[in-house]
Write an enzyme that holds these catalytic residues in place. Structure first.
Site, PDB file in Angstrom:
ATOM      1  N   HIS A 197       0.831  -1.202   0.000  1.00  0.00           N
ATOM      2  CA  HIS A 197       0.000   0.000   0.000  1.00  0.00           C
ATOM      3  C   HIS A 197       0.871   1.259   0.000  1.00  0.00           C
ATOM      4  O   HIS A 197       0.456   2.307   0.501  1.00  0.00           O
ATOM      5  CB  HIS A 197      -0.936   0.004   1.212  1.00  0.00           C
ATOM      6  CG  HIS A 197      -1.915  -1.140   1.217  1.00  0.00           C
ATOM      7  ND1 HIS A 197      -2.728  -1.422   2.272  1.00  0.00           N
ATOM      8  CD2 HIS A 197      -2.201  -2.067   0.276  1.00  0.00           C
ATOM      9  CE1 HIS A 197      -3.484  -2.484   1.996  1.00  0.00           C
ATOM     10  NE2 HIS A 197      -3.163  -2.897   0.789  1.00  0.00           N
TER      11      HIS A 197
HETATM   12  C1  FAD Z   1       0.390  -7.502  -4.550  1.00  0.00           C
HETATM   13  C2  FAD Z   1      -0.506  -6.370  -4.178  1.00  0.00           C
HETATM   14  C3  FAD Z   1      -1.585  -6.606  -3.333  1.00  0.00           C
HETATM   15  C4  FAD Z   1      -2.437  -5.574  -2.983  1.00  0.00           C
HETATM   16  N1  FAD Z   1      -3.583  -5.859  -2.302  1.00  0.00           N
HETATM   17  C5  FAD Z   1      -4.544  -4.911  -2.223  1.00  0.00           C
HETATM   18  C6  FAD Z   1      -5.857  -5.234  -1.776  1.00  0.00           C
HETATM   19  O1  FAD Z   1      -6.197  -6.396  -1.516  1.00  0.00           O
HETATM   20  N2  FAD Z   1      -6.761  -4.227  -1.671  1.00  0.00           N
HETATM   21  C7  FAD Z   1      -6.451  -2.923  -1.974  1.00  0.00           C
HETATM   22  O2  FAD Z   1      -7.305  -2.054  -1.825  1.00  0.00           O
HETATM   23  N3  FAD Z   1      -5.215  -2.595  -2.419  1.00  0.00           N
HETATM   24  C8  FAD Z   1      -4.276  -3.551  -2.589  1.00  0.00           C
HETATM   25  N4  FAD Z   1      -3.058  -3.235  -3.116  1.00  0.00           N
HETATM   26  C9  FAD Z   1      -2.745  -1.809  -3.378  1.00  0.00           C
HETATM   27  C10 FAD Z   1      -3.375  -1.212  -4.626  1.00  0.00           C
HETATM   28  O3  FAD Z   1      -3.482  -2.174  -5.648  1.00  0.00           O
HETATM   29  C11 FAD Z   1      -2.528   0.009  -5.067  1.00  0.00           C
HETATM   30  O4  FAD Z   1      -2.468   0.928  -4.005  1.00  0.00           O
HETATM   31  C12 FAD Z   1      -3.092   0.722  -6.279  1.00  0.00           C
HETATM   32  O5  FAD Z   1      -3.258  -0.195  -7.334  1.00  0.00           O
HETATM   33  C13 FAD Z   1      -2.170   1.864  -6.733  1.00  0.00           C
HETATM   34  O6  FAD Z   1      -2.769   2.547  -7.811  1.00  0.00           O
HETATM   35  P1  FAD Z   1      -2.034   3.720  -8.606  1.00  0.00           P
HETATM   36  O7  FAD Z   1      -2.988   4.170  -9.653  1.00  0.00           O
HETATM   37  O8  FAD Z   1      -1.491   4.714  -7.657  1.00  0.00           O
HETATM   38  O9  FAD Z   1      -0.761   3.020  -9.295  1.00  0.00           O
HETATM   39  P2  FAD Z   1      -0.749   1.783 -10.334  1.00  0.00           P
HETATM   40  O10 FAD Z   1      -2.009   1.029 -10.302  1.00  0.00           O
HETATM   41  O11 FAD Z   1       0.519   1.054 -10.083  1.00  0.00           O
HETATM   42  O12 FAD Z   1      -0.686   2.510 -11.764  1.00  0.00           O
HETATM   43  C14 FAD Z   1       0.466   3.101 -12.296  1.00  0.00           C
HETATM   44  C15 FAD Z   1       0.527   2.705 -13.769  1.00  0.00           C
HETATM   45  O13 FAD Z   1       1.446   3.568 -14.439  1.00  0.00           O
HETATM   46  C16 FAD Z   1       2.229   2.807 -15.347  1.00  0.00           C
HETATM   47  N5  FAD Z   1       3.469   3.565 -15.547  1.00  0.00           N
HETATM   48  C17 FAD Z   1       4.407   3.845 -14.621  1.00  0.00           C
HETATM   49  N6  FAD Z   1       5.397   4.583 -15.163  1.00  0.00           N
HETATM   50  C18 FAD Z   1       5.074   4.774 -16.471  1.00  0.00           C
HETATM   51  C19 FAD Z   1       5.708   5.458 -17.560  1.00  0.00           C
HETATM   52  N7  FAD Z   1       6.872   6.098 -17.408  1.00  0.00           N
HETATM   53  N8  FAD Z   1       5.092   5.434 -18.773  1.00  0.00           N
HETATM   54  C20 FAD Z   1       3.910   4.793 -18.952  1.00  0.00           C
HETATM   55  N9  FAD Z   1       3.278   4.126 -17.947  1.00  0.00           N
HETATM   56  C21 FAD Z   1       3.849   4.129 -16.723  1.00  0.00           C
HETATM   57  C22 FAD Z   1       2.390   1.471 -14.648  1.00  0.00           C
HETATM   58  O14 FAD Z   1       2.709   0.451 -15.557  1.00  0.00           O
HETATM   59  C23 FAD Z   1       1.036   1.277 -13.974  1.00  0.00           C
HETATM   60  O15 FAD Z   1       0.120   0.593 -14.800  1.00  0.00           O
HETATM   61  C24 FAD Z   1      -2.173  -4.246  -3.449  1.00  0.00           C
HETATM   62  C25 FAD Z   1      -1.093  -3.999  -4.295  1.00  0.00           C
HETATM   63  C26 FAD Z   1      -0.264  -5.051  -4.679  1.00  0.00           C
HETATM   64  C27 FAD Z   1       0.885  -4.760  -5.617  1.00  0.00           C
END
Ligand code: FAD
Ligand code: NAG
Ligand code: NAG
Ligand code: NAG
Ligand code: NAG
Ligand code: NAG
Ligand code: NAG
Ligand code: NAG
Ligand code: NAG
Ligand code: NAG
Length: 580
Positions: free
Chosen positions: A511
């Site tokens: 997280h």
């Molecule tokens: C194993 C695991 C288990 C988890 N379990 C839970 C759970 O059960 N419940 C819950 O609520 N949360 C859970 N989480 C946390 C939750 O999934 C994350 O907090 C959330 O997905 C983060 O979202 P975000 O949009 O900030 O980033 P992300 O979803 O990581 O999105 C960022 C995106 O940007 C892309 N990107 C990055 N840099 C570039 C670039 N330079 N050019 C183009 N694209 C790029 C990446 O490929 C990615 O797709 C878990 C996370 C993980 C990894």
């Protein structure tokens, strides 16, 4: 009239769903707007460019495309048709795949804890344990969000991705145990964040099929959105006129063949670039684009757009500690379904099964060394050799050693923070990140209280069928410690305190957040301070992790801000027209 934008939007836009693209029988959307970046033109123009097709980026881009042209750039591939992502029973398969084309990219923080970040359309929602639960109304108020608009945005998300789980005997025993030891009231099944014990939602449906943020692209207007997979953004381009602040106007990205493309904003004062690259990717990309601490950028020969010392500050990861309880009875395979929300800032959750929803039997899923979880040695000793050894030892264990479940605690917040720095100028490389787990004494205290709560659940009457009788807790801890799979590091000092247990067995619950925090790097509207036409919208903006688990709120935020941006622009247009 803080709410005008919300009313306007709902008056203008009833929840439009471009549902014709969903092939229901296969649950594989046929997105006509999804392309390999190699097919992209060298130069193109859009009203909005969203960087990162992750948990926030997908709902955001889908919403903006209802009225404007949108380019969504995602460095990873499609989650559809990949069983490692779509099946609950395969949890961990993507996380254990460390190849350069894997949907997950492993990183190790300077603290020594092994961690993962997403590299796939849908982002973290394609890798995670699926638990779906909202933030509290208090969290929304403190973030300055409009609570009604927040609720509507959650509902928009839930219509597509959230389900009520089927709670079976082991998860039920954890739930009853929490209630028995006083984590009350019993809040039944709810998405809401309320003190006590509840069953939360899940993004896995009743067939164990994962629904992700990528599914929210069903809401997109296919004629206005372009989604490019395997497109890695290297830099945001700024126009700098003497005497005024730098204004973002384009991006440079590379396709899978390494070919360079540029995309620019259409000439309009309201066109914007929005960074949704996640808690590691967003601060990293700002720095690569010259927005960050000047001295650090100079050391990497990056020309400075804006000296912003707070980019990359305020990085946090909520520590997770867990106890494995071997069971005399067979137990169901489950990921997180139940949560105890205590009064002292600790959340208790659990996962069970002969393989803990890890791809193959003889695995611990969420707690497997295959995915980088290694709590048998303290963080700094979690070397590749130690990891390999743990995986090997796990293979030789008797099947019975895998029967049971993990009860975990995660602390809220956390209060401790660290920072992120570039290692290289290559956006494909991980930056270096430090989380400083338990640096703040209150974080450590919450862990200790959380572990005491976990111990009480294990010793509760309700949980009795799932633990060996006549096994006092110290023996249980000692037993699990001597197996290579768990949890208690082997100390010569037998009077191991819970504080030391917290530090030595700390894992990540993934997280992690921060790096572009509200009030420091972005303002309350998520606009990057000191530059124009640029926002950051994703988990990097959080000061604290929302709810017990963040994904619901990350998706909600993408929708919420998409609506807000559209409404403000449409409102402005309407005003323009009436003035004419
Ligand atoms: C194993 C695991 C288990 C988890 N379990 C839970 C759970 O059960 N419940 C819950 O609520 N949360 C859970 N989480 C946390 C939750 O999934 C994350 O907090 C959330 O997905 C983060 O979202 P975000 O949009 O900030 O980033 P992300 O979803 O990581 O999105 C960022 C995106 O940007 C892309 N990107 C990055 N840099 C570039 C670039 N330079 N050019 C183009 N694209 C790029 C990446 O490929 C990615 O797709 C878990 C996370 C993980 C990894
Ligand atoms: C996907 O949509 C395109 C364009 O509408 C169509 O030509 C194609 O047959 C569809 N594919 C599937 C598998 O439905
Ligand atoms: C994208 O297209 C290029 C060129 O046709 C091809 O080499 C590459 O394998 C494709 N990538 C994916 C992931 O399909
Ligand atoms: C696009 O750029 C490539 C080099 O990256 C160049 O070879 C090609 O001619 C360009 N195409 C057009 C249409 O300009
Ligand atoms: C925005 O898009 C929706 C749906 O595509 C449409 O009904 C509405 O008229 C549009 N609004 C404006 C101001 O363009
Ligand atoms: C699924 O994961 C396994 C092991 O982690 C890996 O070997 C395999 O290539 C992955 N398959 C896909 C389709 O990504
Ligand atoms: C939003 O939802 C929460 C939880 O479901 C509820 O308590 C609250 O009253 C709702 N607020 C508004 C303004 O609708
Ligand atoms: C920065 O540039 C200088 C001079 O060209 C070079 O010596 C140095 O190695 C470069 N540093 C990095 C990190 O690229
Ligand atoms: C812990 O286990 C070891 C063997 O693994 C044993 O020698 C020791 O007596 C045990 N201690 C307790 C307190 O059970
Ligand atoms: C054992 O650990 C406890 C608590 O961490 C500590 O107070 C004590 O000094 C340690 N004893 C030895 C012999 O290291």
């Amino acid at each position: 009239m803080a709410l005008w934008w919300w009313r306007l939007f709902f008056a203008a836009l009833p929840g439009i769903l471009f549902s014709t693209q969903l092939c229901a029988s296969q649950k594989v959307p046929n997105y006509t707007f999804m392309h390999n970046a190699t097919t992209a033109p060298n130069i193109s123009y859009y009203d909005y460019i969203v960087i990162g097709g992750g948990t926030a980026g997908c709902p955001l881009a889908a919403t903006l495309s209802q009225n404007y042209s949108v380019l969504l750039l995602e460095r990873g591939g499609s989650p559809y048709g990949n069983p490692n992502i779509t099946n609950l029973a395969a949890f961990g398969a993507a996380l254990s795949d460390t190849s350069p084309t894997s949907p997950s990219q492993r990183f190790i923080s300077e603290d020594g804890v092994i961690n993962s970040r997403a590299r796939v359309l849908g982002g973290g929602s394609c890798l995670n344990a699926g638990f779906y639960t909202r933030a509290s109304p208090q969290y929304a108020r403190e973030a300055g969000w409009d609570v009604r608009a927040v609720n509507e945005s959650y509902e928009w998300v839930e219509k597509i991705v959230a389900f009520k789980p089927e709670v079976k005997q082991w998860q039920s025993a954890v739930r009853e145990g929490l209630l028995e030891i006083g984590v009350v009231p019993d809040n039944g099944f709810t998405y809401d964040h309320i003190g006590g014990t509840k069953v939360g939602g899940t993004i896995f449906d009743h067939q164990g099929f994962r629904h992700t943020a990528a599914d929210l692209l069903q809401y997109a207007n296919p004629s206005r959105i372009t989604l490019l997979l395997h497109s890695t953004v290297h830099r945001i381009l700024f126009r700098v006129k003497d005497g005024s602040k730098p204004v973002a106007h384009g991006v440079v990205f590379r396709d899978s063949l390494g070919r360079k493309h540029k995309a620019y904003l259409k000439q309009h004062a309201k066109s914007e670039i929005i960074v949704s690259a996640g808690a590691l990717g967003s601060p990293q990309l700002l720095m690569l684009s010259g927005v960050g601490p000047a001295e650090h950028l100079r050391a990497h020969n990056i020309s400075i757009t804006l000296d912003q010392p707070l980019v990359g500050q305020g990085m946090s990861d909520n520590p997770m500690n867990a106890i494995f309880v071997p069971s005399p009875e067979p137990v169901e395979v489950s990921l997180i379904q139940v949560v105890g929300i205590t009064s002292f800032g600790t959340y208790v959750e659990a996962a069970s099964g002969e393989n803990f929803a890890g791809g193959s039997p003889r695995d611990y899923g969420m707690f497997s060394p295959k995915i980088g979880q290694l709590s048998t040695v303290p963080p700094k000793q979690r070397t590749p050799e130690a990891l390999a050894k743990a995986i090997e030892q796990m293979q030789s264990l008797d099947q019975a050693a895998f029967r049971g479940g993990f009860i975990l605690e995660k602390i809220m917040g956390p209060i401790s923070t660290g920072h992120l720095e570039l290692r290289t100028r290559d956006p494909n490389d991980n930056p270096s990140v430090t989380f400083n787990y338990f640096k703040d004494p209150q974080d450590l205290e919450r862990c200790v209280q959380g572990l005491s709560t976990v111990e009480k659940v294990i010793e509760s009457k309700a949980f009795a069928p799932f633990r060996y009788p006549n096994m006092p807790l110290p023996v249980l801890l000692n037993m699990t410690a001597s197996s290579p799979v768990n949890l208690l590091p082997k100390h010569t000092n037998s009077s191991l305190s819970l504080q030391q247990f917290c530090r030595d067995t700390v894992m990540t619950i993934w997280h992690y957040h921060g790096g572009c925090q509200v009030g420091k790097v972005v303002d309350k509207d998520y606009k990057v301070l000191g530059v124009g036409a640029l926002r950051v919208i994703d988990g990097s903006t959080f000061n604290y992790s929302p709810g017990t688990n963040p994904q619901a709120t990350v998706m909600m935020l993408g929708r919420y801000m998409g609506v807000k941006i559209l409404s403000e622009r449409l409102g402005a247009n309407a005003a323009d027209q009436t003035e004419q």
